[in-house]
Every structure is written in structure tokens, then in C-alpha cells.
Design a protein around this motif. Sequence first.
Motif, PDB file in Angstrom:
ATOM      1  N   ASP A 339     -36.132  55.921 -27.958  1.00  0.00           N
ATOM      2  CA  ASP A 339     -35.987  54.537 -28.414  1.00  0.00           C
ATOM      3  C   ASP A 339     -35.136  53.728 -27.443  1.00  0.00           C
ATOM      4  OD1 ASP A 339     -37.516  54.921 -30.703  1.00  0.00           O
ATOM      5  OD2 ASP A 339     -35.800  55.457 -31.940  1.00  0.00           O
ATOM      6  N   ASP A 351     -43.312  43.161 -23.027  1.00  0.00           N
ATOM      7  CA  ASP A 351     -44.324  42.215 -23.494  1.00  0.00           C
ATOM      8  C   ASP A 351     -45.641  42.922 -23.805  1.00  0.00           C
ATOM      9  OD1 ASP A 351     -42.525  40.159 -23.218  1.00  0.00           O
ATOM     10  OD2 ASP A 351     -43.298  39.495 -21.262  1.00  0.00           O
ATOM     11  N   ASN A 354     -45.161  44.858 -27.000  1.00  0.00           N
ATOM     12  CA  ASN A 354     -45.144  43.935 -28.151  1.00  0.00           C
ATOM     13  C   ASN A 354     -46.563  43.552 -28.542  1.00  0.00           C
ATOM     14  OD1 ASN A 354     -42.375  43.991 -28.222  1.00  0.00           O
ATOM     15  ND2 ASN A 354     -42.097  42.017 -27.191  1.00  0.00           N
ATOM     16  N   TYR A 357     -48.307  46.743 -30.237  1.00  0.00           N
ATOM     17  CA  TYR A 357     -47.921  47.088 -31.616  1.00  0.00           C
ATOM     18  C   TYR A 357     -47.786  45.861 -32.518  1.00  0.00           C
ATOM     19  CZ  TYR A 357     -47.010  51.605 -29.458  1.00  0.00           C
ATOM     20  OH  TYR A 357     -47.157  52.793 -28.782  1.00  0.00           O
ATOM     21  N   GLY A 358     -48.005  44.666 -31.976  1.00  0.00           N
ATOM     22  CA  GLY A 358     -47.893  43.439 -32.759  1.00  0.00           C
ATOM     23  C   GLY A 358     -48.746  43.399 -34.018  1.00  0.00           C
ATOM     24  N   THR A 361     -46.657  45.205 -36.998  1.00  0.00           N
ATOM     25  CA  THR A 361     -45.287  44.864 -37.362  1.00  0.00           C
ATOM     26  C   THR A 361     -44.906  43.510 -36.786  1.00  0.00           C
ATOM     27  OG1 THR A 361     -42.953  45.516 -37.151  1.00  0.00           O
ATOM     28  CG2 THR A 361     -44.424  46.181 -35.377  1.00  0.00           C
ATOM     29  N   LEU A 362     -44.090  42.776 -37.526  1.00  0.00           N
ATOM     30  CA  LEU A 362     -43.640  41.478 -37.044  1.00  0.00           C
ATOM     31  C   LEU A 362     -42.554  41.624 -35.971  1.00  0.00           C
ATOM     32  CD1 LEU A 362     -43.439  39.531 -40.435  1.00  0.00           C
ATOM     33  CD2 LEU A 362     -45.203  39.343 -38.665  1.00  0.00           C
ATOM     34  N   GLU A 363     -41.934  42.790 -35.903  1.00  0.00           N
ATOM     35  CA  GLU A 363     -40.883  43.030 -34.915  1.00  0.00           C
ATOM     36  C   GLU A 363     -41.194  44.308 -34.127  1.00  0.00           C
ATOM     37  OE1 GLU A 363     -36.772  41.385 -36.416  1.00  0.00           O
ATOM     38  OE2 GLU A 363     -37.572  42.764 -37.920  1.00  0.00           O
ATOM     39  N   PRO A 364     -42.193  44.240 -33.249  1.00  0.00           N
ATOM     40  CA  PRO A 364     -42.605  45.455 -32.531  1.00  0.00           C
ATOM     41  C   PRO A 364     -41.508  46.084 -31.692  1.00  0.00           C
ATOM     42  CG  PRO A 364     -43.668  43.486 -31.628  1.00  0.00           C
ATOM     43  CD  PRO A 364     -43.029  43.086 -32.918  1.00  0.00           C
ATOM     44  N   ARG A 365     -40.545  45.279 -31.221  1.00  0.00           N
ATOM     45  CA  ARG A 365     -39.473  45.850 -30.408  1.00  0.00           C
ATOM     46  C   ARG A 365     -38.620  46.823 -31.212  1.00  0.00           C
ATOM     47  NH1 ARG A 365     -36.801  42.267 -25.722  1.00  0.00           N
ATOM     48  NH2 ARG A 365     -35.976  44.366 -25.422  1.00  0.00           N
ATOM     49  N   LYS A 366     -38.570  46.651 -32.524  1.00  0.00           N
ATOM     50  CA  LYS A 366     -37.752  47.510 -33.378  1.00  0.00           C
ATOM     51  C   LYS A 366     -38.509  48.745 -33.873  1.00  0.00           C
ATOM     52  CE  LYS A 366     -34.706  43.826 -35.066  1.00  0.00           C
ATOM     53  NZ  LYS A 366     -34.184  43.125 -36.278  1.00  0.00           N
ATOM     54  N   LEU A 367     -39.782  48.868 -33.514  1.00  0.00           N
ATOM     55  CA  LEU A 367     -40.580  49.997 -33.989  1.00  0.00           C
ATOM     56  C   LEU A 367     -40.107  51.281 -33.317  1.00  0.00           C
ATOM     57  CD1 LEU A 367     -43.081  50.509 -35.839  1.00  0.00           C
ATOM     58  CD2 LEU A 367     -44.471  50.452 -33.749  1.00  0.00           C
TER      59      LEU A 367
END
Length: 537
Positions: A339, A351, A354, A357-358, A361-367
Motif C-alpha cells: 500500500d 492517475d 485511479n 479502479y474508479g 470506488t469513489l476514492e481509488p487511491r485509498k483502495l
Amino acid sequence: MADMMTLRKFEALSPFEIKNELISLAKGTTRTAQSAFLNAGRGNPNWIATEPRESFFLLGQFAISESKRVMDIPPGVGGMPQAKGIASRLDTWLARHDEMPGASLIASMVAFAVEKFNFDRDAFVHELVDSIIGDNYPVPDRMLVHNERIVHEYLMWAMCGEPRPPGKFDLYAVEGGTAAMCYIFKSLKANRLLFPGDTIALGTPIFTPYLEMTHLEDYDLKVVKIGAPQENRFQYSDDEIKKLEDPTIKAFFVVNPGNPTGMGMDRETIGKIVTLVKTKRPDLMLLTDDVYGTFVNDFRSLLGELPRNTIGVYSYSKYFGCTGWRLGVIAIHEDNLFDEMIAKLPADHVDALNKRYGPITLEPRKLKFIDRIVADSRDIGLNHTAGLSLPQQVMMTMFSLYELMDEQKAYQKACMEIVNKRFWALVEGLDLDLDPNPAFDAYYGLIDFEFWARKNIGDEAVDYLKKNVHPLDLAFRLAEDHGIVLLNGGGFEAPQWSMRVSLANLPDEAYEAIGRGVRTIARGYRDVYDASKSAAK
């Protein structure tokens, strides 16, 4: 002896593909000679854990009664089991069927799990019952809530040992260890943790897919081999471990205990790897495949020592005799290197990820990386239907609870006794004198024929063999002359003149016969050498 050119055409094949040719030869021999066909090339055990299976199939009958309780429309249309009061209804049903195999174990499993994990009884029993019916998609997709808690505890015993690592691991239930390998390789590439042309290290000898997958066009990885030779008791030497100091090596993949060697990493070797990672390579990604750990007393995985750097792979297949169930798990610690590395990727890669995985999830960076593995396993777009089938997860729950409840480790002792008895029969057949090694799992054995032959037929005869006979001749001759199938060790990056023996899948008496067969082949080689000397005079 087989023609050198004929055997060379098999060199590019995996041992598991060569095995098909050997089986054909061996079956032909045994039909003609009316002798036993001995296929020790496959790792499928010939025993199973009966008691958790009895409970599984009995629980299925209760689940059907729960379905009919909700809806029972001829001809055979039922409803979905309901959670409210289901634990009490199970108690009543088990009391009525207490004479059935598995009834008492179901009751004990529920009581044990509720007390140990502080589960709500109805919620836990409903997860079991609804899941064994298989009437819903897996939710959560990674793993069922109660199953994950139970399997986590099982893995602490099976893989991590003592001292227990702090924190917890996130788990993903998958279709056996092979699926875990495929999913992990795919996600390491997709998340820019490994690029084509990157360098990884493999602890060799090693299970052949780790060798073969790295060279696929999909990954195209360069490989540095970290050898664990027989003369070092199949442990990585200081010089080999030192190779990992090279910063261009991004990951180190190991099978522990080894396949084909059967040898686990001892505590001294693990300690050296830990020191290297903590002092010189905190950025080194580790993958450890610990399928055979339950066959070694006091087993310790890299997952327990270096949880932050390590992806763990475990399969239930060998220990519980359930290769057909396809039960495996991927484990990644909640505080992990993967992570962190994804979060530090350059902007253009962030980018791209994002965008990848967009849709889920609305926050792909946190996946989390482990949730990315789940999504990648279904090519993102099918993430909403990801996850291991629910009846499989129930079987996983039952196997795990069965082991956790076994305080005396009677089942483990019985399994270890099976394979160790066979190993020593093989040793007797080979007329070897060996000392027991506590790190050896006895699930596979590696016969280093050259090492053995130098002591038994002499250096000159072996040197002649290496110049005039193809290493695969040994495996082919065993199949053709004795109906014995062993896998060639060279395909595992073991010595060319070596063979892997599965100690799990044949009757006990077969292994002494395998040892005798190898000795007979060796005598034949010695005769050929003696004849060549006579002809030269």
C-alpha cells in the motif's frame, strides 16, 4: 538407454507435462509385466480429514430444512434461510439427530467459535447455513466476516507460529494456492509494483510455475536464483542471501517448506533474511507460499517474521486432503509495504490506477492492495461478483475450526506420521543412512541421484553417465522398466540428476519399492560403464 536426441526434445517442458509421457510408458510396462503402477509424480494426498466433512454434509441437511421452513412449494422450491432464532433451531435439530456422524462436532464448533471470537450465535450460524446453501453472492467479496476471523486464527497457528506477529492480516479466500499465484502476479503488474523487465529473486529449487510464469510475455521478469543446495541442507547460504542486497531485485519469492525439497527454512536462515530486510532492504517485497508448513513442527513463516513486507499464500489442499475443494487464502498485513509503495507512485501511474479502479470506488487511491487483488481477479468490471463460492468458504471454516479445537494436535500428528513412515521406507529402499532433520516436512523427497550414485557406483561411473547419458533417462527408465513415475528435479531448478518423489499419494509399501527401483537402475548404469571400459581395452 533412451536416445540423447529423443530426450532433449523434452527439456523445454515442465516436469508436470513430461509426467504425462512417463505415465504412458509406466502403464504400458505394468500392463505387460503385471506389476504395480507407482505414480509418485503428483502431490495429491491419499488421505482426507473425515470429521469436518461429516459435519459439513450434515449441516447441509439442516440448511435444507431451514430453506423449507421459509418456503416449501412443490415440486421442491424452497426459500432463503432466515437469521432470527436460527442458532436455537440448530440446537434443537442437532438434538434430534445426535446419532448422526458430525452432529456433536457441529455443536462443539459453534460453541467454540462463539466463545473464542465473541460471535453473535445467530449471525454466525446464519453465515454457515445460508452459505452452505449457496444462495447469495459472497459478501464481503474478499471473505465472509466470520470465516475471515476464524481463518486468521488458523493461519496464526499454521503459518506464523511464535511469537505471534502484532496487528492483523487482511485475507482473501481464493480457489486454492494456484489461483492465489495467478491473482498476485496479475495485481503486482497492474499496480506498477513489478514492470516487464524488472528483476525478482526466486528461492530455488522451487515449484515450477514460479519459474514458468515469470517468463511469460505478460510479466517478462528477469530472475536471480537464490539457491538452497543439498550440501547446505537445502538452506540458503550467506552468499546466496547476500544477492538480495542488490537494489535492482524488487521481490523475493519462496516456497517454504520447499517443493521439491520438502525442507523448511530453519530459524537461523529466517533470521538472516530478517536482518537483511530490516537493515539493508526494507523495500524488498516478499511472497511466501507455505502450503506444507503444517507438516513441520514449530513451523515459522516469513509472514510471521516480516509481516509488513510479505504476501502470504496458503492452501488447505494437502493437509486436509482437499485438492478438489480448491481452498486457498492470500494474507497481507494491514500495515504493509505494498500500500505504501502504491501511494508513492509517480503521478502518471497514480492517475492510471485511479482510472482503473474508479468504477468500483469513489476514492481509488485509498483502495487497499488486497482489495485491488480481489478486483483484478474479476477484471474490475465483475468485481461485484468476486469472491470464493460460499459452500467452499464454509468448508474452510470447518477445517479451520477442527484444527483450532484440536489442542493435542492429534490430526497433525497422524498426518505427519503417514508421510514420515513413507519417507523412511524410501530411505530403506535406497539403502541410505540419514539423520532426521526437524525442518523436513516429509511431504516430498528429492533424490539427488548423482550425489547418491557417487557413493554407490563410483565417481568414474557417474562421470561417464554425465558425458554419455541424458539426465531425463533416469526418469524414463524408471517408468519404462519399473512402472515408477517420478518428476525430474531439473525442472524445479534442482540438480539435473535428481527426482522428486511425492510421499503423500501412494500406499506405504510403495516407497521401499521405489527406492529399490532406483538402485536397480543405478546397477544397470554401472554395468553399461563397465562394458564401455571393457570395449575400450
